[in-house]
Design a protein around this motif. Structure first.
Motif, PDB file in Angstrom:
ATOM      1  N   HIS A   1       0.806  -1.230   0.000  1.00 13.28           N
ATOM      2  CA  HIS A   1       0.000   0.000   0.000  1.00 13.28           C
ATOM      3  C   HIS A   1       0.837   1.277   0.000  1.00 13.28           C
ATOM      4  O   HIS A   1       0.281   2.356  -0.232  1.00 13.28           O
ATOM      5  N   HIS A   2       2.139   1.175   0.227  1.00 15.50           N
ATOM      6  CA  HIS A   2       2.944   2.387   0.380  1.00 15.50           C
ATOM      7  C   HIS A   2       4.107   2.507  -0.596  1.00 15.50           C
ATOM      8  O   HIS A   2       4.746   3.566  -0.642  1.00 15.50           O
ATOM      9  N   LEU A   3       4.427   1.462  -1.350  1.00 11.68           N
ATOM     10  CA  LEU A   3       5.457   1.613  -2.378  1.00 11.68           C
ATOM     11  C   LEU A   3       4.844   2.275  -3.606  1.00 11.68           C
ATOM     12  O   LEU A   3       3.779   1.856  -4.081  1.00 11.68           O
ATOM     13  N   THR A   4       5.503   3.279  -4.112  1.00 11.07           N
ATOM     14  CA  THR A   4       4.932   4.057  -5.217  1.00 11.07           C
ATOM     15  C   THR A   4       5.229   3.452  -6.578  1.00 11.07           C
ATOM     16  O   THR A   4       4.489   3.695  -7.536  1.00 11.07           O
ATOM     17  N   ILE A   5       6.293   2.682  -6.711  1.00 12.51           N
ATOM     18  CA  ILE A   5       6.654   2.123  -8.012  1.00 12.51           C
ATOM     19  C   ILE A   5       5.611   1.096  -8.455  1.00 12.51           C
ATOM     20  O   ILE A   5       5.169   0.261  -7.666  1.00 12.51           O
ATOM     21  N   SER A   6       5.190   1.183  -9.706  1.00  9.48           N
ATOM     22  CA  SER A   6       4.220   0.235 -10.257  1.00  9.48           C
ATOM     23  C   SER A   6       4.546  -0.004 -11.727  1.00  9.48           C
ATOM     24  O   SER A   6       3.853   0.489 -12.625  1.00  9.48           O
ATOM     25  N   PRO A   7       5.601  -0.764 -12.007  1.00  9.29           N
ATOM     26  CA  PRO A   7       6.032  -0.983 -13.384  1.00  9.29           C
ATOM     27  C   PRO A   7       5.084  -1.908 -14.141  1.00  9.29           C
ATOM     28  O   PRO A   7       4.161  -2.487 -13.556  1.00  9.29           O
ATOM     29  N   GLN A   8       5.317  -2.049 -15.427  1.00  6.83           N
ATOM     30  CA  GLN A   8       4.465  -2.901 -16.254  1.00  6.83           C
ATOM     31  C   GLN A   8       4.520  -4.363 -15.821  1.00  6.83           C
ATOM     32  O   GLN A   8       3.564  -5.115 -15.994  1.00  6.83           O
TER      33      GLN A   8
END
Length: 367
Positions: free
Chosen positions: A115-122
């Motif tokens: 819920h708190h890591l901002t990275i969201s790669p493909q």
């Protein structure tokens, strides 16, 4: 781990861009100790930093609440590539499945980072990559459950970690509602099948641990969907008790689990509060009260109108437990024939009768 170590990574990121040639997110070899400018001391790699924090949580689980926010902020400045995110997932997974008693803390950590890591790669965000990693282990469940002792031990650690993930990993819907991951519910059902299909002692012990951990939650979820999965699991366990060539201790463990489930997993639903229960409105009020005897041999209980007077007389007449100190220390010494004859093991015939009684009681309850 000292507090300054936890905050060293932001300093690193202020000196080093992820585009710099010295930064290798997919490597992080243990001997990576380059200095970034003359006279500057070495910085830790991502693996070293994360592993230090995981070890710190293992030794001091109480620090989770106070340090997790800073840890997540540090990772958001550091984990900016697919490879770095993959490595983070692997580090946490390995710690949660190889260090005893870290599965619960690992599951909490995974929930927070999801819920708190901002990275969201493909390739997927933290939670998606975590579930993919778990699926890799899940797909070889049947081979692992019948493998050698080392393979089974690793498999059992994975099973219990997945149980903790099911209880702790929160999925937030578009409307803000929080649910559990249904895919983990399905996975746990199949893992139980694999364990019970290979009824070796350690597999059965793992199944018992998993059901004691998640049984009530799983059964509630299945009942909401109109499923009878838990009934089927309990029936399989009863068949194992009757047919499988497992040890006596494991059979007793399985019987206790059946008993636990028959008591609604130990959850007690009281019709009235303790304050409301009185001799007038509760016919069972004195049911469990002990029976005492006067000096004339007349029995009396707390329901007797003269209870207080008779009980006081009893206290004055008898010196209860004369051979024990207040702290419970036995002053009579060794060799008490009664206590010496006590044997925790049941006679085989009694054990068999007890098992049949438990199973028959369970079947009648279901009918």
């Amino acid at each position: 781990m000292a507090k300054p170590q936890v905050v060293v990574a932001p300093v690193l990121m202020s000196k080093l861009s992820v585009n710099a040639p010295e930064f290798y997110p997919s490597g992080y070899s243990s001997n990576y100790t380059e200095s970034y400018e003359d006279g500057c001391e070495d910085y830790p790699t991502l693996a070293e930093y994360v592993q230090d924090f995981l070890n710190h949580l293992t030794e001091q689980p109480g620090s989770f609440e106070t340090e997790i926010e800073q840890f997540a902020e540090t990772l958001n400045g550091w984990v900016t590539t697919d490879d770095a995110l993959q490595e983070l997932v692997e580090l946490i997974y390995q710690q949660a499945t190889s260090i005893p008693n870290f599965s619960y803390m690992g599951a909490r950590l995974c929930n927070y980072l999801s819920h708190h890591l901002t990275i969201s790669p493909q390739s997927g965000n933290f939670r998606q990559l975590l579930l993919q990693r778990c699926r890799t282990e899940y797909e070889v469940k049947d081979q692992a459950a019948k493998g050698d002792e080392v393979t089974r031990k690793r498999f059992h650690a994975f099973v219990l970690f997945l149980g903790e993930l099911y209880l702790n990993l929160e999925i937030k819907g578009t409307n803000g509602q929080v649910t559990r991951a249904d895919i983990l519910q399905v996975g746990l059902r199949e893992l139980l099948n694999a364990l019970l299909s290979n009824p070796m002692d350690d597999n059965l012990i793992c199944a018992v641990k998993l059901l004691k951990l998640t049984g009530s939650v799983l059964e509630d979820a299945w009942k909401e969907k109109g499923k009878t999965d838990m009934v089927e699991i309990i029936q399989r366990i009863e068949n194992v008790v009757l047919d499988a060539n497992c040890s006596r201790d494991v059979k007793q463990m399985l019987l206790k689990l059946v008993e636990l489930r028959s008591s609604n997993w130990g959850r007690v639903h009281v019709t009235s509060t303790y304050r409301e229960a009185t001799p007038e409105n509760d016919p069972n009020y004195f049911m469990n009260e002990p029976t005492f005897y006067t000096s004339d041999g007349v029995p009396f209980t707390a329901a007797d109108p003269d209870y207080q007077e008779k009980y006081q007389e009893l206290l004055e007449r008898e010196d209860f437990f004369p051979d024990y100190e207040e702290n419970g220390t036995d002053l009579s010494g060794a060799g008490d024939p009664y206590f010496d004859d006590i044997d925790d093991e049941m006679d085989p015939e009694i054990e068999e009768a007890y098992e049949k009684f438990c199973l028959e009681s369970e079947r009648k309850r279901k009918q």
